[in-house]
Design an enzyme around this catalytic site. Structure first.
Site, short mmCIF file in Angstrom:
data_model
loop_
_atom_site.label_atom_id
_atom_site.label_comp_id
_atom_site.label_asym_id
_atom_site.label_seq_id
_atom_site.Cartn_x
_atom_site.Cartn_y
_atom_site.Cartn_z
CB SER A 42 -0.93 0.02 1.22
OG SER A 42 -0.19 -0.01 2.43
CG ASP A 335 -4.60 5.44 6.83
OD1 ASP A 335 -3.45 5.30 7.30
OD2 ASP A 335 -4.98 4.86 5.79
CG HIS A 338 -1.39 3.71 4.60
ND1 HIS A 338 -2.65 3.28 4.98
CD2 HIS A 338 -0.79 2.66 4.01
CE1 HIS A 338 -2.81 2.02 4.63
NE2 HIS A 338 -1.70 1.62 4.04
#
Length: 371
Positions: A42, A335, A338
Site C-alpha cells: 500500500s 490514517d 499510512h
C-alpha cells in the site's frame, strides 16, 4: 539527528529477467531512466487494489474521500491524502505517474506501460498466502504477494519488448523499485496477537523471499500500533519520541539482518548497482523533531480516524464520516497506518539528497531518484 542505515532497497539500472536467476546492471545514457517498474504494497500502490476491489465487489476505503483530497482532490486508490514517494520519484524523473497494472475495468491495461508499470497492491505480503495458512494464521491473507507480482510482470514483459536485445534495452533504462513490501508479513501476525518470538522467526524467511524487495519503518511510532499496544508502563516508550521501544527494536533487528543479506547479494552480483535507503531513520526524524518538519498537529496521531488517544479506531477507520484534521500537512500519519503526502515528500527529499542512501546518489544525473 539519526544517521541513515538501510531499510529499503532499490536496484539502479537493474535489468531484471524474471524467467532467469539473473541480475544484470547497465548504464544508460544521460536522461538515465525512461520508465519505472514498481513492486510492493500500500505504500506504493497507485490504484491496483481499487481496481481489484471494483471487480470483486469489495470496496476499499482508498476509493472514497477523504483519501486523495490534498493533491488529486479525488480518491485514486492511493492510501494517503495525496501523492506517495513513487509519485515524487516519477515527477523528478520527468515521467508520468506510474500506471497501475490493473485497469479501470478491473483487468490489465498496457496502454501506458511503456513509461512504467506499478504492480504494487495494498495489503500484499512477501510470503505467499499459503505460507501463512500453513502456519495456522488463517486464510484471509491476500493473493497479491511479491511472487505473484513478479509472475505478472513476467507475463507482461513480451508486450513491452519483442526480442531479448529489446528487453535488455528497455529494462536497462528502467528504474526498478523493489521495496515497500514485507511489512505486512509482520503487521498481520502482530495485529492477530502472535507473540514477538514467533514473528521474529519469520524474519529470515521473509528476507529469503525478498532480499531485494523490503522496507521497514519505525512501526512503534504508528498510531495503529500505539493504539493496539497501549501500556501504562512508561518504560515501554521512548521518552524523546513517545514511540514503543520494543516494536522499534524489532524494526531495527529486521534492518540489520537485511543489511547482511544485501552485502552478500552484492558479492554474488557485482555488476548490479544496488542502492538502498533507510526508511527507518528517514521517518524517525519526524518523531524526534516534529517541529523541524512542520508536524505540529500531533506527531503520533492520525489526521483521519475514529477518535481515541491517537485518533485511530479499528472499528471506525478513515472514511467520509471520520474525524479529519484541517491541515494534513501538519500531520505525519494520515490514517494511522499510512503517511500523509507531506511525510512522503520529506522521506523522498532525504533520499533525493543522498542523506539516506547507500551509496550516495549520483547528483550528476538529475533524473536519478529512489524511494
Amino acid at each position: 539527528m539519526a544517521s541513515c542505515m538501510a531499510s529499503s532497497l532499490f536496484l539502479k539500472h537493474l535489468l531484471l529477467v524474471v524467467a532467469l536467476p539473473l541480475l544484470i546492471s547497465s548504464t544508460p545514457a544521460p536522461g538515465c531512466h525512461d520508465s519505472i517498474i514498481s513492486f510492493g504494497d500500500s505504500l506504493a500502490d497507485t490504484g491496483n487494489l481499487l481496481h481489484l476491489s471494483s471487480s470483486d465487489g469489495r470496496p476499499t476505503e482508498a476509493g472514497f474521500l477523504p483519501y486523495g483530497e490534498t493533491y488529486f482532490h479525488r480518491p485514486t486508490g492511493r492510501f494517503s491524502d495525496g501523492r506517495l514517494v513513487i509519485d515524487f520519484v516519477a515527477e523528478w524523473l520527468g515521467l508520468p505517474y506510474v500506471a497501475p497494472y490493473y485497469g479501470d475495468d478491473g483487468g490489465r491495461s498496457v496502454a501506458d506501460f511503456g513509461k512504467g508499470v506499478n504492480l504494487a497492491v495494498a495489503g500484499a505480503t512477501a510470503l505467499d498466502a499459503g505460507f501463512f495458512e500453513g502456519r495456522g494464521m488463517g486464510n484471509s491473507f491476500p493473493n497479491e504477494s511479491l511472487g505473484v507480482q513478479l509472475g505478472l510482470f513476467k507475463e507482461l514483459l513480451p508486450s513491452l519488448c519483442n526480442t531479448s536485445s529489446d528487453c535488455k534495452e528497455f529494462l536497462g533504462k528502467s528504474l526498478v523499485l523493489m521495496g515497500e513490501i514485507g511489512g505486512n508479513d509482520y503487521n498481520y501476525p502482530f495485529l492477530m496477537g502472535s507473540d514477538l518470538e514467533e514473528i521474529q522467526d519469520l524474519v529470515p524467511l521473509v528476507l529469503e523471499e525478498i532480499v531485494s524487495a523490503i522496507r521497514n519503518f519505525p512501526i512503534g511510532c504508528l498510531p495503529v500500533y500505539l493504539t493496539e499496544f497501549q501500556s501504562s508502563d512508561k518504560e515501554e516508550y521512548d521518552p524523546l519520541t513517545g514511540c514503543l521501544n520494543w516494536l522499534n527494536e524489532f524494526s531495527q533487528y529486521h534492518n540489520e539482518q537485511l543489511q547482511r543479506r544485501l552485502d552478500h547479494l552484492r558479492e554474488l552480483h557485482p555488476r548490479a548497482n544496488i542502492i538502498y535507503v533507510d526508511y527507518y531513520n528517514a521517518a524517525l526524524r519526524f518523531y524526534q523533531s516534529p517541529d523541524k518538519f512542520g508536524f505540529d498537529g500531533g506527531i503520533l496521531s492520525a489526521c483521519c480516524g475514529g477518535g481515541g488517544t491517537y485518533n485511530y479506531n479499528l472499528s471506525a477507520l478513515c472514511n467520509s464520516n471520520a474525524r479529519v484534521c484541517d491541515d494534513p500537512s501538519s500531520y505525519a500519519s494520515w490514517d494511522g497506518i499510512h503517511f500523509t503526502e507531506a511525510a512522503y515528500r520529506w522521506i523522498f527529499k532525504s533520499m533525493a539528497d543522498g542523506s539516506c542512501t547507500v551509496p550516495k546518489l549520483d547528483i550528476s544525473c538529475p533524473s536519478v531518484a529512489f524511494e
